[in-house]
Scaffold this active site. Structure first.
Site, short mmCIF file in Angstrom:
data_model
loop_
_atom_site.label_atom_id
_atom_site.label_comp_id
_atom_site.label_asym_id
_atom_site.label_seq_id
_atom_site.Cartn_x
_atom_site.Cartn_y
_atom_site.Cartn_z
CG ASP A 1 83.63 39.25 77.02
OD1 ASP A 1 83.03 39.15 78.11
OD2 ASP A 1 84.09 38.28 76.41
CG ASP B 1 81.73 39.93 88.02
OD1 ASP B 1 80.75 39.94 87.27
OD2 ASP B 1 82.16 38.91 88.59
N1 SAM Z 1 82.16 37.44 80.04
C1 SAM Z 1 82.98 37.09 81.11
C2 SAM Z 1 82.30 37.39 82.42
O1 SAM Z 1 81.48 38.30 82.48
O2 SAM Z 1 82.56 36.67 83.38
C3 SAM Z 1 84.27 37.79 80.93
C4 SAM Z 1 85.17 36.99 80.09
S1 SAM Z 1 86.71 37.69 79.66
C5 SAM Z 1 87.82 36.42 80.16
C6 SAM Z 1 87.03 39.04 80.73
C7 SAM Z 1 88.38 39.67 80.46
O3 SAM Z 1 88.31 41.08 80.65
C8 SAM Z 1 89.50 39.18 81.37
O4 SAM Z 1 90.40 38.40 80.63
C9 SAM Z 1 90.15 40.46 81.91
O5 SAM Z 1 91.55 40.39 81.99
C10 SAM Z 1 89.64 41.49 80.89
N2 SAM Z 1 89.62 42.87 81.39
C11 SAM Z 1 89.15 43.32 82.56
N3 SAM Z 1 89.33 44.66 82.67
C12 SAM Z 1 89.93 45.06 81.53
C13 SAM Z 1 90.38 46.33 81.04
N4 SAM Z 1 90.26 47.44 81.79
N5 SAM Z 1 90.92 46.38 79.79
C14 SAM Z 1 91.04 45.25 79.04
N6 SAM Z 1 90.66 44.02 79.45
C15 SAM Z 1 90.11 43.93 80.68
#
Ligand code: SAM
Length: 288
Positions: free
Chosen positions: A156, A159
Site C-alpha cells: 500500500d 505513487d
Molecule cells: N493508498 C495510498 C495511495 O495510493 O495514495 C497510500 C497510503 S499509505 C499512507 C502510503 C505509504 O507508503 C506512505 O506512508 C509512505 O511513507 C509509504 N511508503 C512509500 N514507499 C515505501 C517503501 N519503499 N517502503 C515502505 N513504505 C513506503
C-alpha cells in the site's frame, strides 16, 4: 474556505478540493505530511500534496486492497503490509481470524504517528498483539526475509515516485516470490486504468517475470486521480479470482460477489496488454 489542488501523477491533470480547516502540517525525513478537512470527504491525509485517504471513502480502497486476496488464499496466517502508514490496510487484514502475525513495514514513522492522532478509526489495529511494526524500506525488509515464510504480501505505497519505486522493480517482485509460501499471494496498487494505462501494463509485465499467475482487478475511488483504481496480483499457483473462504467479516463494500466482478475481463485484459486499447492518458511511471 481555501482550495487545495492536487496534481495527478504522470499526467497533466489536476483535481481541486475545498479545504475548510488545516489540522496538521509538518515535514518528516521523507515527505511533507498534511491533515486537512473537506466539507464532504471529512479529514484527508496528504503526502507531498497527494491525497492518501479521506475519512469518507477510505473503505473502498482498504477493503478492496486487502480482502480480495485474504478471501482467495485458503488459510492466510502470516501477512506483510508494506507502506500503508495510515493503518487502513492493516485494520482490514486483522479482521481475519486466521491471521496470527502481521509485519507492518512503513518507511516513515511520522505517518504512523500522525494517523494515530488524527485518524484513530483508521489506525485502530496498530496495537494489536499480532502486529510487529518495522520502520524501514519495504524492499529491504522483503530482501532479508527467510524463504517461504509468508502467506500474503500487500503493498500500500504512495505513487510510483521517489522512495516508493523500490517496490515496483523486478528485483523486488522476485524477492517477494522468494519469501512467499507454496500458495502465497501478492498484491500492489498499480495506479488508475483510466489515467495511467501504461503504468498498469508495465507492472503486469514486470510481475509476469516473477510469478506464474498474474492478474488485475480494479475498484472505484472518488479521491484517487483516475477513479478506476487498479490492483496487480502475483500468485505462486492459485488464481486470485476464486473465493476459497466465505465472507464472514463486516465490510461496507467488499463481498464475495464484488470479488469476482472486480477482475478485468479476459478480452479487455488481452487488448490492454497487447496495446490495442488507446486513449489519451497513458500515464507512464519512470523506473529512474
Ligand atoms: N493508498 C495510498 C495511495 O495510493 O495514495 C497510500 C497510503 S499509505 C499512507 C502510503 C505509504 O507508503 C506512505 O506512508 C509512505 O511513507 C509509504 N511508503 C512509500 N514507499 C515505501 C517503501 N519503499 N517502503 C515502505 N513504505 C513506503
Amino acid at each position: 474556505m481555501i482550495r487545495f489542488v492536487e496534481e495527478a501523477p504522470f499526467v497533466p491533470t489536476q483535481i481541486s478540493y475545498e479545504i475548510s480547516n488545516i489540522l496538521y502540517k509538518g515535514r518528516s525525513r521523507f515527505q511533507e505530511i498534511e491533515v486537512v478537512e473537506n466539507p464532504d470527504f471529512g479529514r484527508m491525509l496528504l503526502l507531498d500534496g497527494a491525497v492518501q485517504l479521506t475519512e469518507a471513502d477510505e473503505f473502498f480502497y482498504h477493503e478492496m486492497l486487502t480482502h480480495v486476496l485474504m478471501h482467495s488464499h485458503p488459510n492466510p496466517r502470516r501477512v506483510v503490509v508494506i507502506g500503508g502508514g495510515d493503518g487502513g490496510a492493516l485494520r482490514e487484514v486483522l479482521r481475519h481470524k486466521t491471521v496470527e502475525k502481521v509485519f507492518f513495514v512503513e518507511i516513515d514513522g511520522e505517518v504512523i504517528k500522525v494517523a494515530e492522532k488524527f485518524f484513530p478509526r483508521v489506525a485502530s489495529g496498530n496495537k494489536d498483539p499480532r502486529v510487529e511494526i518495522r520502520v524501514m524500506d519495504g524492499a529491504e525488509f522483503i530482501k532479508k526475509r527467510p524463504k517461504s515464510d509468508i502467506d500474503v504480501i500487500i503493498v500500500d505505497s504512495t505513487d510510483i515516485i521517489g522512495f516508493a519505486r523500490t517496490l515496483f522493480t523486478q528485483d523486488f517482485f522476485k524477492a517477494v516470490r522468494n519469501c512467499l509460501r507454496e500458495e502465497g499471494m501478492f498484491v500492489t496498487h498499480s495506479e488508475s486504468i483510466l489515467f495511467h494505462r501504461d503504468t498498469v501494463v508495465k507492472v503486469q509485465k514486470i510481475l509476469k517475470d516473477a510469478f506464474p499467475v498474474v492478474d488485475l482487478y480494479a475498484s472505484p475511488l472518488a479521491t484517487y486521480p483516475g477513479y478506476w483504481w487498479s490492483y496487480a496480483v502475483g500468485s505462486m499457483k492459485l488464481s486470485p479470482r476464486e473465493v476459497r473462504r466465505p465472507h464472514k467479516i463486516k465490510t461496507k463494500f467488499y463481498d464475495n460477489e464484488i470479488h469476482g466482478q472486480s477482475f478485468i475481463t479476459k478480452k479487455f485484459y488481452e487488448k490492454l496488454m497487447a496495446g490495442k486499447l488507446d486513449w489519451a492518458l497513458k500515464g507512464t511511471f519512470s523506473e529512474k
